[in-house]
Design a protein around this motif. Structure first.
Motif, mmCIF file in Angstrom:
data_model
loop_
_atom_site.group_PDB
_atom_site.id
_atom_site.type_symbol
_atom_site.label_atom_id
_atom_site.label_comp_id
_atom_site.label_asym_id
_atom_site.label_seq_id
_atom_site.Cartn_x
_atom_site.Cartn_y
_atom_site.Cartn_z
ATOM 1 N N LEU A 118 0.382 -10.837 -22.272
ATOM 2 C CA LEU A 118 0.066 -12.037 -21.895
ATOM 3 C C LEU A 118 1.290 -13.012 -22.494
ATOM 4 C CD1 LEU A 118 -2.000 -10.478 -21.300
ATOM 5 C CD2 LEU A 118 -3.494 -12.714 -21.670
ATOM 6 N N CYS A 119 2.049 -13.853 -21.732
ATOM 7 C CA CYS A 119 2.776 -14.972 -22.100
ATOM 8 C C CYS A 119 2.561 -16.290 -21.263
ATOM 9 C CB CYS A 119 4.236 -14.697 -21.746
ATOM 10 S SG CYS A 119 5.369 -15.801 -22.649
ATOM 11 N N HIS A 120 1.493 -16.958 -21.737
ATOM 12 C CA HIS A 120 0.700 -18.098 -21.280
ATOM 13 C C HIS A 120 1.294 -19.423 -21.969
ATOM 14 C CE1 HIS A 120 -2.510 -15.346 -19.175
ATOM 15 N NE2 HIS A 120 -1.165 -15.209 -18.559
ATOM 16 N N GLY A 121 1.641 -20.325 -21.233
ATOM 17 C CA GLY A 121 2.164 -21.761 -21.847
ATOM 18 C C GLY A 121 2.879 -21.492 -22.982
ATOM 19 N N VAL A 122 3.933 -20.544 -23.223
ATOM 20 C CA VAL A 122 4.889 -20.300 -24.105
ATOM 21 C C VAL A 122 6.056 -21.047 -23.635
ATOM 22 C CG1 VAL A 122 6.129 -18.578 -25.766
ATOM 23 C CG2 VAL A 122 3.507 -18.454 -25.123
ATOM 24 N N LEU A 123 6.804 -20.414 -22.544
ATOM 25 C CA LEU A 123 8.172 -20.852 -22.202
ATOM 26 C C LEU A 123 8.481 -22.238 -22.170
ATOM 27 C CD1 LEU A 123 8.753 -18.309 -19.388
ATOM 28 C CD2 LEU A 123 9.126 -17.900 -21.967
ATOM 29 N N GLU A 124 7.394 -23.311 -22.035
ATOM 30 C CA GLU A 124 7.463 -24.659 -22.138
ATOM 31 C C GLU A 124 8.185 -25.222 -23.453
ATOM 32 O OE1 GLU A 124 4.798 -23.097 -21.162
ATOM 33 O OE2 GLU A 124 3.518 -23.997 -19.601
ATOM 34 N N TYR A 125 7.722 -24.279 -24.505
ATOM 35 C CA TYR A 125 8.118 -24.738 -25.806
ATOM 36 C C TYR A 125 8.961 -24.086 -26.580
ATOM 37 C CZ TYR A 125 3.736 -27.361 -24.769
ATOM 38 O OH TYR A 125 2.737 -27.965 -23.989
ATOM 39 N N LEU A 148 2.912 -13.860 -16.932
ATOM 40 C CA LEU A 148 3.517 -15.230 -17.387
ATOM 41 C C LEU A 148 2.832 -16.322 -16.560
ATOM 42 C CD1 LEU A 148 6.104 -16.103 -18.917
ATOM 43 C CD2 LEU A 148 7.377 -15.512 -16.657
ATOM 44 N N LEU A 149 2.568 -17.260 -17.415
ATOM 45 C CA LEU A 149 1.986 -18.584 -17.112
ATOM 46 C C LEU A 149 2.833 -19.745 -17.458
ATOM 47 C CD1 LEU A 149 -0.435 -19.862 -15.199
ATOM 48 C CD2 LEU A 149 -1.480 -19.966 -17.549
ATOM 49 N N ALA A 150 3.197 -20.877 -16.901
ATOM 50 C CA ALA A 150 4.200 -22.042 -17.364
ATOM 51 C C ALA A 150 4.005 -22.916 -16.533
ATOM 52 C CB ALA A 150 5.623 -21.595 -17.395
ATOM 53 N N ALA A 151 4.323 -24.144 -16.752
ATOM 54 C CA ALA A 151 4.273 -25.206 -16.198
ATOM 55 C C ALA A 151 5.091 -25.472 -15.229
ATOM 56 C CB ALA A 151 4.298 -26.631 -17.200
ATOM 57 N N PRO A 187 7.881 -30.101 -23.154
ATOM 58 C CA PRO A 187 9.280 -29.924 -23.194
ATOM 59 C C PRO A 187 9.975 -29.434 -22.018
ATOM 60 C CG PRO A 187 7.985 -29.269 -25.129
ATOM 61 C CD PRO A 187 7.338 -29.206 -23.938
ATOM 62 N N ARG A 188 9.414 -28.395 -21.231
ATOM 63 C CA ARG A 188 9.963 -27.865 -19.976
ATOM 64 C C ARG A 188 9.059 -27.610 -18.940
ATOM 65 N NH1 ARG A 188 11.741 -24.532 -23.112
ATOM 66 N NH2 ARG A 188 13.747 -25.533 -23.809
ATOM 67 N N ARG A 189 9.627 -27.606 -17.893
ATOM 68 C CA ARG A 189 8.988 -27.294 -16.642
ATOM 69 C C ARG A 189 9.828 -26.538 -15.914
ATOM 70 N NH1 ARG A 189 7.182 -32.442 -17.125
ATOM 71 N NH2 ARG A 189 4.934 -32.956 -17.722
ATOM 72 N N PHE A 190 9.186 -25.551 -14.958
ATOM 73 C CA PHE A 190 9.729 -24.502 -14.019
ATOM 74 C C PHE A 190 9.535 -24.692 -12.577
ATOM 75 C CE2 PHE A 190 9.203 -23.038 -18.572
ATOM 76 C CZ PHE A 190 10.589 -22.556 -18.710
ATOM 77 N N ALA A 192 9.134 -22.139 -9.178
ATOM 78 C CA ALA A 192 8.961 -20.595 -9.058
ATOM 79 C C ALA A 192 10.040 -19.747 -9.062
ATOM 80 C CB ALA A 192 7.887 -20.451 -7.682
ATOM 81 N N GLU A 193 11.195 -20.183 -8.279
ATOM 82 C CA GLU A 193 12.168 -19.403 -8.498
ATOM 83 C C GLU A 193 12.832 -19.274 -9.833
ATOM 84 O OE1 GLU A 193 11.164 -21.183 -4.504
ATOM 85 O OE2 GLU A 193 11.530 -22.186 -6.465
ATOM 86 N N GLN A 194 12.902 -20.286 -10.520
ATOM 87 C CA GLN A 194 13.374 -20.174 -11.891
ATOM 88 C C GLN A 194 12.503 -19.003 -12.881
ATOM 89 O OE1 GLN A 194 12.990 -24.237 -13.058
ATOM 90 N NE2 GLN A 194 15.234 -24.638 -13.119
ATOM 91 N N LEU A 195 11.217 -19.250 -12.547
ATOM 92 C CA LEU A 195 10.397 -18.036 -13.306
ATOM 93 C C LEU A 195 10.970 -16.851 -12.708
ATOM 94 C CD1 LEU A 195 7.083 -19.917 -13.945
ATOM 95 C CD2 LEU A 195 8.664 -19.337 -15.625
ATOM 96 N N ALA A 196 11.034 -16.566 -11.428
ATOM 97 C CA ALA A 196 11.091 -15.301 -11.050
ATOM 98 C C ALA A 196 12.727 -14.823 -11.468
ATOM 99 C CB ALA A 196 11.143 -15.494 -9.424
ATOM 100 N N GLU A 197 13.381 -15.740 -11.653
ATOM 101 C CA GLU A 197 14.697 -15.274 -11.878
ATOM 102 C C GLU A 197 14.919 -14.855 -13.476
ATOM 103 O OE1 GLU A 197 19.444 -16.980 -12.494
ATOM 104 O OE2 GLU A 197 17.808 -18.146 -11.327
ATOM 105 N N LEU A 198 13.934 -15.552 -14.268
ATOM 106 C CA LEU A 198 13.808 -15.014 -15.613
ATOM 107 C C LEU A 198 13.256 -13.804 -15.811
ATOM 108 C CD1 LEU A 198 12.642 -18.491 -17.283
ATOM 109 C CD2 LEU A 198 14.719 -17.175 -17.885
ATOM 110 N N THR A 199 12.203 -13.446 -15.014
ATOM 111 C CA THR A 199 11.513 -12.072 -15.406
ATOM 112 C C THR A 199 12.372 -10.998 -14.518
ATOM 113 O OG1 THR A 199 10.223 -12.723 -13.161
ATOM 114 C CG2 THR A 199 9.344 -13.208 -15.136
ATOM 115 N N ALA A 200 12.899 -11.115 -13.393
ATOM 116 C CA ALA A 200 13.774 -10.207 -12.977
ATOM 117 C C ALA A 200 15.095 -10.024 -13.888
ATOM 118 C CB ALA A 200 14.379 -10.790 -11.509
ATOM 119 N N GLU A 201 15.698 -10.901 -14.430
ATOM 120 C CA GLU A 201 16.853 -10.439 -15.241
ATOM 121 C C GLU A 201 16.194 -9.892 -16.642
ATOM 122 O OE1 GLU A 201 18.347 -14.412 -16.171
ATOM 123 O OE2 GLU A 201 19.587 -14.399 -14.263
ATOM 124 N N ALA A 202 15.172 -9.989 -16.819
ATOM 125 C CA ALA A 202 14.655 -9.160 -18.142
ATOM 126 C C ALA A 202 13.949 -7.712 -17.917
ATOM 127 C CB ALA A 202 13.244 -9.965 -18.644
ATOM 128 N N GLY A 203 14.395 -7.253 -16.551
ATOM 129 C CA GLY A 203 13.958 -6.048 -16.336
ATOM 130 C C GLY A 203 12.485 -5.800 -15.435
#
Length: 262
Positions: A118-125, A148-151, A187-190, A192-203
């Motif tokens: 679980l990575c919830h409310g982490v990527l924003e910070y 993965l959950l983000a703002a 500090p940061r928001r996303f 859906a396309e940005q999050l999808a790209e991040l996860t796809a690039e991570a495998g």
């Protein structure tokens, strides 16, 4: 073993709580992912890692399902609250709190040791969201699932506009981090396309994207609390809209579920 779902809005009372309206979609998706991993692995109990899990809002209910949960969080106070909450829920033997963060994740946990992360409310910070996602994926066993959950950017823009802060709403639209101004606490928001790209690039193979809190943060609390049946109807509306891409653009949060490629 008791059903943990009352924590997330399947209460035995007649009306869901305001908190449950904000978490029910994520919990339903997560519980389904856990069930699928149990069937896929043949194990009764999974190893779950909750990065930034704080006081255990998700970790304790997951442990109540019978899984072993490790929570990594930088706050000693949050970990103390986690310990107390786990003890009250009688799952202290299945919940372990460790002080740390996703950037230095492998200083405190091992790689490829978890069935679900679980990575919830982490990527924003974090300073480097891509690194955070890569570390979360690296903690997974082959075939494991990442929640993965983000703002969400669109939800913030809509909220500022509806509050009459039109300049701030426009600023968020053009700001690289999706912030509406210097006073913005996020500090940061996303998108859906940005999050999808991040996860796809991570495998990860992306299984689903959900909009979370599409309506719950916009509906006046007095309406939900006083109108008969309003809370239940809103809960159903949130669930119905969550998977529709047309509503991802206005969600307060975005949830991505992915599976690590074997």
């Amino acid at each position: 073993m008791p059903d943990p779902s009352p924590v997330f809005g399947r209460e035995t009372s007649s009306r869901p709580s305001r908190a449950s309206l904000r978490t029910a979609v994520v919990w339903d998706v997560l519980k389904d992912a856990l069930d699928r991993r149990v069937k896929a692995t043949g194990k009764d109990s999974l190893d779950v890692l909750d990065t930034g899990g704080g006081s255990g809002n998700f970790a304790v209910p997951v442990a109540r399902l019978g899984h072993r949960v490790t929570v990594v969080d930088p706050s000693p106070n949050a970990l103390f609250a986690l310990e107390r909450r786990a003890a009250e829920a009688e799952v202290a033997d299945r919940v372990t709190g460790v002080q740390g963060d996703v950037r230095g994740l492998f200083d405190v946990v091992e790689r490829e040791q978890y069935d679900v992360v679980l990575c919830h409310g982490v990527l924003e910070y974090v300073d480097d969201p891509a690194e955070g996602v890569r570390n979360a994926v690296a903690a997974l066993r082959a075939g494991g699932s990442l929640s993965l959950l983000a703002a969400g950017l669109g939800g913030a823009v809509l909220a500022r506009a509806l509050a009459g802060h039109f300049t701030e709403a426009r600023h968020a639209l053009t700001d690289p981090d999706g912030r509406w101004g210097a006073g913005d606490p996020v500090p940061r928001r996303f998108t859906a396309e940005q999050l999808a790209e991040l996860t796809a690039e991570a495998g990860l193979e992306i299984g689903a994207v959900h909009g979370v809190r599409v309506f719950a943060d916009l509906v006046p609390g007095v309406l939900v609390d006083t109108e008969p049946g309003a809370a239940e109807a809103l809960l159903k509306l949130e669930a119905a809209a969550a998977e529709l891409p047309s509503f991802h653009a206005i969600a307060t949060q975005l949830h991505v579920l992915g599976e690590k490629r074997a």
